[in-house]
Design an enzyme around this catalytic site. Sequence first.
Site, PDB file in Angstrom:
ATOM      1  N   LYS A   1      12.603 -13.544   6.523  1.00  0.00           N
ATOM      2  CA  LYS A   1      11.800 -12.380   6.577  1.00  0.00           C
ATOM      3  C   LYS A   1      11.060 -12.290   7.973  1.00  0.00           C
ATOM      4  O   LYS A   1      11.259 -13.646   8.697  1.00  0.00           O
ATOM      5  CB  LYS A   1      10.953 -13.074   5.590  1.00  0.00           C
ATOM      6  CG  LYS A   1       9.652 -12.050   4.963  1.00  0.00           C
ATOM      7  CD  LYS A   1      10.293 -11.367   3.715  1.00  0.00           C
ATOM      8  CE  LYS A   1       9.415 -10.433   2.944  1.00  0.00           C
ATOM      9  NZ  LYS A   1       9.899  -9.798   1.705  1.00  0.00           N
TER      10      LYS A   1
ATOM     11  N   GLY B   1      -0.334  -1.585 -12.137  1.00  0.00           N
ATOM     12  CA  GLY B   1       0.163  -1.078 -10.814  1.00  0.00           C
ATOM     13  C   GLY B   1       1.091   0.147 -11.124  1.00  0.00           C
ATOM     14  O   GLY B   1       2.137  -0.542 -11.384  1.00  0.00           O
ATOM     15  N   VAL B   2       0.855   1.342 -11.036  1.00  0.00           N
ATOM     16  CA  VAL B   2       1.624   2.407 -11.282  1.00  0.00           C
ATOM     17  C   VAL B   2       2.004   3.168  -9.729  1.00  0.00           C
ATOM     18  O   VAL B   2       1.681   4.114  -9.593  1.00  0.00           O
ATOM     19  CB  VAL B   2       1.549   3.400 -12.241  1.00  0.00           C
ATOM     20  CG1 VAL B   2       1.870   2.953 -13.472  1.00  0.00           C
ATOM     21  CG2 VAL B   2      -0.152   3.629 -12.248  1.00  0.00           C
ATOM     22  N   GLY B   3       2.508   2.080  -8.910  1.00  0.00           N
ATOM     23  CA  GLY B   3       2.943   2.840  -7.426  1.00  0.00           C
ATOM     24  C   GLY B   3       4.433   2.961  -7.466  1.00  0.00           C
ATOM     25  O   GLY B   3       4.864   3.638  -8.690  1.00  0.00           O
ATOM     26  N   LYS B   4       5.074   2.655  -6.600  1.00  0.00           N
ATOM     27  CA  LYS B   4       6.631   3.080  -6.477  1.00  0.00           C
ATOM     28  C   LYS B   4       7.377   2.443  -7.621  1.00  0.00           C
ATOM     29  O   LYS B   4       7.991   3.272  -8.503  1.00  0.00           O
ATOM     30  CB  LYS B   4       7.075   2.991  -5.167  1.00  0.00           C
ATOM     31  CG  LYS B   4       6.554   3.713  -3.909  1.00  0.00           C
ATOM     32  CD  LYS B   4       7.170   3.380  -2.703  1.00  0.00           C
ATOM     33  CE  LYS B   4       7.065   1.927  -1.907  1.00  0.00           C
ATOM     34  NZ  LYS B   4       5.546   1.604  -1.500  1.00  0.00           N
ATOM     35  N   VAL B   5       7.147   1.202  -7.684  1.00  0.00           N
ATOM     36  CA  VAL B   5       8.004   0.685  -8.762  1.00  0.00           C
ATOM     37  C   VAL B   5       7.343   0.977 -10.091  1.00  0.00           C
ATOM     38  O   VAL B   5       8.102   1.205 -11.011  1.00  0.00           O
ATOM     39  CB  VAL B   5       7.934  -1.185  -8.452  1.00  0.00           C
ATOM     40  CG1 VAL B   5       8.669  -1.808  -9.632  1.00  0.00           C
ATOM     41  CG2 VAL B   5       8.547  -1.363  -7.145  1.00  0.00           C
ATOM     42  N   GLY B   6       6.060   0.591 -10.357  1.00  0.00           N
ATOM     43  CA  GLY B   6       5.388   0.925 -11.600  1.00  0.00           C
ATOM     44  C   GLY B   6       5.842   2.336 -12.178  1.00  0.00           C
ATOM     45  O   GLY B   6       5.985   2.290 -13.412  1.00  0.00           O
TER      46      GLY B   6
HETATM   47  N1  LIG Z   1       9.197  -1.583  -3.596  1.00  0.00           N
HETATM   48  C1  LIG Z   1      10.227  -2.302  -3.785  1.00  0.00           C
HETATM   49  O1  LIG Z   1      11.489  -2.149  -3.631  1.00  0.00           O
HETATM   50  C2  LIG Z   1       9.992  -3.877  -4.278  1.00  0.00           C
HETATM   51  C3  LIG Z   1      10.874  -4.786  -4.358  1.00  0.00           C
HETATM   52  C4  LIG Z   1      10.624  -6.184  -4.882  1.00  0.00           C
HETATM   53  C5  LIG Z   1       9.117  -6.401  -5.010  1.00  0.00           C
HETATM   54  N2  LIG Z   1       8.226  -5.301  -4.844  1.00  0.00           N
HETATM   55  C6  LIG Z   1       6.688  -5.704  -5.176  1.00  0.00           C
HETATM   56  O2  LIG Z   1       6.556  -5.033  -6.284  1.00  0.00           O
HETATM   57  C7  LIG Z   1       4.839  -4.819  -6.228  1.00  0.00           C
HETATM   58  C8  LIG Z   1       5.022  -3.140  -5.966  1.00  0.00           C
HETATM   59  O3  LIG Z   1       5.376  -2.433  -5.195  1.00  0.00           O
HETATM   60  P1  LIG Z   1       5.432  -0.873  -4.861  1.00  0.00           P
HETATM   61  O4  LIG Z   1       6.328  -0.762  -3.926  1.00  0.00           O
HETATM   62  O5  LIG Z   1       5.189  -0.196  -6.093  1.00  0.00           O
HETATM   63  O6  LIG Z   1       4.039  -0.939  -4.350  1.00  0.00           O
HETATM   64  P2  LIG Z   1       3.150   0.009  -4.321  1.00  0.00           P
HETATM   65  O7  LIG Z   1       2.013   0.077  -3.006  1.00  0.00           O
HETATM   66  O8  LIG Z   1       3.724   1.567  -4.287  1.00  0.00           O
HETATM   67  O9  LIG Z   1       2.385   0.185  -5.671  1.00  0.00           O
HETATM   68  C9  LIG Z   1       1.351  -0.748  -5.934  1.00  0.00           C
HETATM   69  C10 LIG Z   1       0.272  -0.259  -6.718  1.00  0.00           C
HETATM   70  O10 LIG Z   1      -0.555  -1.254  -7.181  1.00  0.00           O
HETATM   71  C11 LIG Z   1      -1.861  -0.799  -7.295  1.00  0.00           C
HETATM   72  N3  LIG Z   1      -2.547  -2.011  -7.611  1.00  0.00           N
HETATM   73  C12 LIG Z   1      -3.224  -2.577  -6.126  1.00  0.00           C
HETATM   74  N4  LIG Z   1      -4.039  -3.609  -6.746  1.00  0.00           N
HETATM   75  C13 LIG Z   1      -4.155  -3.293  -8.168  1.00  0.00           C
HETATM   76  C14 LIG Z   1      -4.911  -4.040  -8.783  1.00  0.00           C
HETATM   77  N5  LIG Z   1      -5.725  -5.172  -8.613  1.00  0.00           N
HETATM   78  N6  LIG Z   1      -4.942  -3.658 -10.299  1.00  0.00           N
HETATM   79  C15 LIG Z   1      -3.924  -2.589 -10.664  1.00  0.00           C
HETATM   80  N7  LIG Z   1      -3.181  -1.839  -9.749  1.00  0.00           N
HETATM   81  C16 LIG Z   1      -3.445  -2.392  -8.529  1.00  0.00           C
HETATM   82  C17 LIG Z   1      -1.868   0.216  -5.973  1.00  0.00           C
HETATM   83  O11 LIG Z   1      -2.936   1.023  -6.371  1.00  0.00           O
HETATM   84  C18 LIG Z   1      -0.592   0.908  -6.136  1.00  0.00           C
HETATM   85  O12 LIG Z   1      -0.794   2.075  -6.993  1.00  0.00           O
HETATM   86  C19 LIG Z   1       4.741  -5.315  -4.943  1.00  0.00           C
HETATM   87  O13 LIG Z   1       4.169  -6.817  -5.336  1.00  0.00           O
HETATM   88  C20 LIG Z   1       5.874  -5.589  -4.166  1.00  0.00           C
HETATM   89  O14 LIG Z   1       6.218  -6.707  -3.092  1.00  0.00           O
HETATM   90  C21 LIG Z   1       8.429  -4.033  -4.694  1.00  0.00           C
END
Ligand SMILES: NC(=O)c1ccc[n+]([C@@H]2O[C@H](COP(=O)([O-])OP(=O)(O)OC[C@H]3O[C@@H](n4cnc5c(N)ncnc54)[C@H](O)[C@@H]3O)[C@@H](O)[C@H]2O)c1
Length: 376
Positions: free
Chosen positions: A89, A189-194
């Site tokens: 990393k 958390g409904v960002g990219k993964v959610g």
């Molecule tokens: N994107 C990937 O491919 C990937 C791969 C492995 C792990 N992850 C992990 O998955 C998680 C989400 O990644 P992502 O890419 O969706 O990120 P993202 O930033 O697109 O989404 C995260 C979401 O969580 C919300 N959030 C933040 N704090 C919060 C809280 N206290 N309560 C509720 N919601 C909250 C944010 O507003 C955002 O909508 C992270 O921990 C990341 O490290 C992601």
Amino acid sequence: MTNVFGMHPPQQVGDGRPTGHEQVVFCRDEPSGLRTIIAIHSTALGPALGGTRFHPYDSEDDALADVLNLSRAMSYKNALAGLDHGGGKAVILGDPGRDKTEALLRAYGRFVQSLGGRYVTACDVGTYVDDMDVVARECEFVTGRSSTHGGAGDSSVLTAYGVFQGMRAAAAHLWGAATLAGRRVGIAGVGKVGRHLVEHLRGDGADVVVADVSEPAIERIRAAHPEIDVVAGADALIREPIDIYAPCALGGALDDATVAALRATVVCGGANNQLDHPGVEKLLDERGVLYAPDYVVNSGGVVQVADELGGFDFDRAKAKAAAIFDTTMEIFALAEHDGVPPAVAADRLAERRMAEVGRLRNILIDGRGALRHADR
Ligand SMILES: NC(=O)c1ccc[n+]([C@@H]2O[C@H](COP(=O)([O-])OP(=O)(O)OC[C@H]3O[C@@H](n4cnc5c(N)ncnc54)[C@H](O)[C@@H]3O)[C@@H](O)[C@H]2O)c1
């Protein structure tokens, strides 16, 4: 810790316990403002693979502690994902919104290149596919580029798919059928993964309830799925009558208080480092909550970007990510057999693969190096 940016033998951090890292490199380029630490935990299974986190750390010690933890976790994640990659990393110290420039990213690329392929970089928090395209202008050991540059694109697609496979495995283990139909799943958390996870769950017939601190994120998911429930925050979600809790926001979602309040019988989500401190896995076990280890079920993203290194093929990568179902089942079975929490069983399986497959490098293929050595 020392404050020297140069080659550094950091076999210890914080409390002085050995971290087991092979190599940690501190790099600095004054004109572009680049300060980066690249940590290679293990190359037992192949070149170390892991993303670049761009973050305004409070101190260099914080950055070092983070990169050591993250790179070690990548060794375990890559091992259980069945990849021919070790764990590594990198962190870039700075505010990505303010400090990220073409020159800084290209300087970073040159330092990664200088490691000769022992470390392959990708995106992480604070870096995006477009950034990897820039890094790739100086460096061949980079993945997670945009699809227009032949890359795998947004890795959250297969991350969410893998989390869904982990949930199916938990359902099969606990309820006897690999489906979420009729189950109520809470996603924090409904960002990219959610967001992608919601699609899989709705497609499988699950009820979904979500929480997010970002109003735009909630609006987006409401527009796509007006039928799903929304609650005020992750705390409210924990108290909801749900079958599965899916942390998909930040790390540390599970601590003593949340485990005590949790109404779900399964925890399976995409967030990294969900267990706030060692021992939480035991608390979950004692409460009868089945925990699908985070680094196992969220490995679809690294599977996606690893595939890019051989010329990206989405269907091939998806087939590999589907194996997360079998791996999760294997971990649950081992946990039962050994009488340990699934998080412990996952570590055991990962360490076994690193030892058994990593050992094969001792079988000499090209004897010339050995003869030269013997001549000396
Ligand atoms: N994107 C990937 O491919 C990937 C791969 C492995 C792990 N992850 C992990 O998955 C998680 C989400 O990644 P992502 O890419 O969706 O990120 P993202 O930033 O697109 O989404 C995260 C979401 O969580 C919300 N959030 C933040 N704090 C919060 C809280 N206290 N309560 C509720 N919601 C909250 C944010 O507003 C955002 O909508 C992270 O921990 C990341 O490290 C992601």
